[in-house]
Each structure stands twice: as structure tokens, then as C-alpha cells.
Design an enzyme around this catalytic site. Structure first.
Site, mmCIF file in Angstrom:
data_model
loop_
_atom_site.group_PDB
_atom_site.id
_atom_site.type_symbol
_atom_site.label_atom_id
_atom_site.label_comp_id
_atom_site.label_asym_id
_atom_site.label_seq_id
_atom_site.Cartn_x
_atom_site.Cartn_y
_atom_site.Cartn_z
ATOM 1 N N ARG A 40 0.858 -1.187 0.000
ATOM 2 C CA ARG A 40 0.000 0.000 0.000
ATOM 3 C C ARG A 40 0.893 1.235 0.000
ATOM 4 O O ARG A 40 1.452 1.621 1.022
ATOM 5 C CB ARG A 40 -0.886 -0.021 1.251
ATOM 6 C CG ARG A 40 -1.996 0.992 1.254
ATOM 7 C CD ARG A 40 -2.612 1.113 2.633
ATOM 8 N NE ARG A 40 -1.763 1.916 3.512
ATOM 9 C CZ ARG A 40 -1.587 1.692 4.807
ATOM 10 N NH1 ARG A 40 -2.152 0.663 5.401
ATOM 11 N NH2 ARG A 40 -0.810 2.493 5.531
ATOM 12 N N HIS A 98 -3.709 4.315 4.546
ATOM 13 C CA HIS A 98 -4.820 3.359 4.633
ATOM 14 C C HIS A 98 -6.101 4.003 4.110
ATOM 15 O O HIS A 98 -6.818 3.427 3.295
ATOM 16 C CB HIS A 98 -5.005 2.909 6.077
ATOM 17 C CG HIS A 98 -6.192 2.028 6.285
ATOM 18 N ND1 HIS A 98 -6.271 0.739 5.806
ATOM 19 C CD2 HIS A 98 -7.371 2.270 6.906
ATOM 20 C CE1 HIS A 98 -7.439 0.215 6.122
ATOM 21 N NE2 HIS A 98 -8.124 1.119 6.796
ATOM 22 N N TYR A 158 4.077 5.376 11.366
ATOM 23 C CA TYR A 158 4.328 3.983 11.733
ATOM 24 C C TYR A 158 5.169 3.204 10.726
ATOM 25 O O TYR A 158 5.456 2.029 10.953
ATOM 26 C CB TYR A 158 3.002 3.242 11.975
ATOM 27 C CG TYR A 158 2.007 3.298 10.827
ATOM 28 C CD1 TYR A 158 2.116 2.451 9.737
ATOM 29 C CD2 TYR A 158 0.937 4.187 10.849
ATOM 30 C CE1 TYR A 158 1.214 2.502 8.691
ATOM 31 C CE2 TYR A 158 0.016 4.242 9.816
ATOM 32 C CZ TYR A 158 0.160 3.395 8.741
ATOM 33 O OH TYR A 158 -0.748 3.457 7.710
#
Length: 363
Positions: free
Chosen positions: A260, A264, A273
Site C-alpha cells: 500500500r 490506509h 508507523y
């Protein structure tokens, strides 16, 4: 994977790959595919146009025109490859990110934007496109897909079902229950997991100690891992799995190993993160660039072709934007429409109460 390499970048040895990141065509003993030059050019067009739709949607959200958007950036090959493997009779059950599969099923992109703009609860007819409405609840569509597949099985139809979910959804009970039912009843369903390495902010290693595709063996059906950035491999593997399902060989779990490249959703900040070098390493595996390299190296397309596709993408982006902005807001009472197939006394009462409440603000 070397000790200091970005996590998830090195290709696992069991990966089915037909097109390298450098655009070199390789053979596979079990999952080879013959594509004409026109078919390859068509796949490239799909990839570029779908990415353009996605980028336009992200821009619209940033400008306050969409409430939220789930980007597919980096996952185009997994979606176009699997989507183009479907026949007209097959049924697809998406999550909320399968914009590329929606494109393959001829769903108007503005219908997708209307959902995220909040002017519709879906906007397309699943029966018309054999593409179910988007599912926000993580993993619940797997149960729907298996139930549909069992119906197809009992009807004796020559069709299969495919259901999409991410690596995070494999931890959901609904998905695992679906594996059990599909296996026991030999349902004609393909489980297509887009392992994009991150379940929102949780890395893959917090989802499973083994590769996700190996979970299938515990439920009694085959699993396979495919290079999710390789549109050729995704097409070949999904086509085989769907055909096996139609022929009565039961379910298959496909793990599309991808990444990805965006957030998100547009409400997420991936810089909190994950490391920037991980993203940069995966950019070298870009699904569009490898097909472009293949076309160039094999002299299957010239610069004029690529410029034409880019121009078509720009025109599509402008069209999608203008039609999205022109979408009318539904009347407040429309939220009560299509809840039940027929009249419902309680719903009618609630509608009347709500409209009366709103009328109190009118001048």
C-alpha cells in the site's frame, strides 16, 4: 530478506511472478499465460486510468469534496489482473478499496465517488455489474461471497465467486468461518487477499507467523502467493483459480503480495508507523512502470501510445472531477429509502418523525 533491507521488499521464494520489476518476461511451469500485444497494451491502459481515478479522488477529498477515500495506489496490478480474469457470469465481492475491480466490472467511477461523498449508499446495481456493493465492515463480505457461491453451486451455474480482503481481515472471525464453510461445502469461491503489508498501522508480522497463503492448507484447500505488483501473474493465477472453482474443484486462497503505497485512508498518516525507505524501495516495484518497460523493451508500443494514454487519463480525471462536483445532494428523507423491500410501519413512523423535526427549522 537481508537483515538491513526494508521490511517486505525482497520477493519471497515461493512467489509466482511472470514479469519482473525491470519489465523482463519470465516463465512459470504452472502459471504461464500467452498475451497478445493488444492485450498487454489494454492492461497498461487499465492500470494508468485506474491510478488517475484514484489520484483525482484523493485530491477531491483533500479539497473537502469527499468525506474520506481509500486509495489503491500500488495495488493496481492485483486488482486489474484479478478483475480481468472474471467472466461475465462470475460475481465479485469487494471491500472498500477495489476501485480497479469496479473498473473491470464497468462500474462508473463517479458512482464510487458518490458513496464517499455521502450522496448515495452505493449507487450501482450489483446484479447489473456482478459486482457487489462496497463493504466497510472488515471481513463480512467473505461470508456473503461463500453464501452466494453455495447458491451458484446449487443452481448448477457455470460461474465462480471471488471475494477481496486485506491482510488485516485474515484475523477476523468472519473470514476464517468463511474458509470453513467454503472448504466443507466445496464452494466455487476464490479468496483474494491483497497483502499490502499493513493492516492500517499494524505490520503483517502481527497478523500471522506464517505466510498468509499457507493458512489455506489448515482449512483443506490450496493457497498460492502471487506477485501482487505483476499484472500478468495476477491474471494467470486468478484465471486458473476461477476455472478450478467453476469445474467443481472448490475454493482457492490467493495471497497477492503487494504494498500500500499511500495511506490506509485519507484520515491516516502512514509516516507515523512506517519508514520512508520502505516506501522508496517498493516504488521500484511499481506495477505500471514494469508493464511500460516490457512494452518498450519488446517494441510493442511507441512514445505516441504512452502520450495518448496519458492524455486519456487526464481527460478521464477532469470528467470524473466535474461529474463528482455536480452530484446533487439527496433530500434528507432519502436515507429511509431502500431499507426494506416493501412498506415497514416502524420505518415509516421514524421517517415522519425525522421530517417533522427538520420542518421545524424551515422559515
Amino acid at each position: 530478506m537481508t537483515a538491513d533491507a526494508p521490511r517486505g521488499v525482497d520477493a519471497p521464494p515461493e512467489l509466482v511472478q511472470l514479469l519482473t520489476p525491470e519489465g523482463e518476461r519470465i516463465e512459470h511451469p504452472d502459471y504461464d499465460i500467452e498475451l497478445t500485444a493488444e492485450e498487454v497494451r489494454s492492461l497498461y491502459r487499465d492500470l494508468v486510468l485506474v491510478r488517475r481515478i484514484d489520484l483525482e479522488a484523493v485530491a477531491l477529498q483533500r479539497q473537502g469534496e469527499l468525506g474520506i477515500w481509500a486509495s489503491l495506489l500500488g495495488q493496481e496490478a492485483a486488482q486489474i489482473g484479478s478483475g480481468r480474469a472474471l467472466t461475465d457470469a462470475d460475481m465479485a465481492f469487494p471491500t472498500y478499496r477495489e476501485h480497479g475491480v469496479a473498473w473491470c466490472r464497468d462500474v462508473d467511477p463517479v458512482k464510487l465517488l458518490g458513496l464517499f461523498r455521502g450522496v448515495s449508499n452505493g449507487g450501482w446495481d450489483p446484479a447489473e455489474h456482478n459486482f457487489h456493493l462496497y463493504t466497510i465492515v472488515i471481513g463480512s463480505q467473505a461470508l456473503h461471497a461463500v453464501g452466494y457461491a453455495m447458491g451458484v453451486q446449487r443452481d448448477g451455474a457455470e460461474a465462480a465467486t471471488i471475494v477481496y480482503f486485506g491482510d488485516g481481515a485474515t484475523s477476523q472471525g468472519d473470514v476464517n468461518e468463511s474458509f470453513i464453510w467454503a472448504s466443507v461445502f466445496n464452494a466455487p469461491v476464490v479468496f483474494f487477499c491483497q497483502n499490502n503489508q499493513w493492516a492500517i498501522s499494524e505490520p503483517l508480522e502481527k497478523q500471522s507467523k506464517i505466510p498468509l497463503y499457507k493458512r489455506a492448507s489448515g482449512f483443506g484447500f490450496p493457497g498460492i502467493r502471487v506477485d501482487g505488483n505483476d499484472v500478468f501473474a495476477c491474471l494467470a493465477v486468478t484465471r486458473r483459480a476461477l476455472q478450478n472453482a467453476r469445474e467443481g474443484q472448490g475454493p482457492t486462497l490467493i495471497e497477492a503480495f503487494t504494498y500500500r503505497m499511500g495511506a490506509h485512508t485519507t484520515s491516516d498518516d502512514p509516516t507515523r508507523y512506517r519508514l520512508a525507505d520502505e516506501l522508496e524501495a517498493w516504488k521500484l516495484k511499481d506495477p505500471i512502470e514494469r508493464v511500460k518497460a516490457y512494452l518498450f523493451k519488446n517494441q510493442l508500443a511507441d512514445q505516441e501510445f504512452f502520450e495518448k494514454i496519458d492524455a486519456e487519463a487526464d481527460a478521464l480525471g477532469k470528467d470524473v472531477r466535474s461529474r463528482c462536483l455536480a452530484l446533487p445532494d439527496p433530500p434528507p428523507g432519502a436515507i429511509f429509502d431502500h431499507v426494506y423491500a416493501g412498506a415497514h410501519a416502524l420505518l415509516d413512523e421514524e421517517r415522519e418523525q425525522y421530517l417533522t423535526y427538520l420542518a421545524g427549522f424551515e422559515r
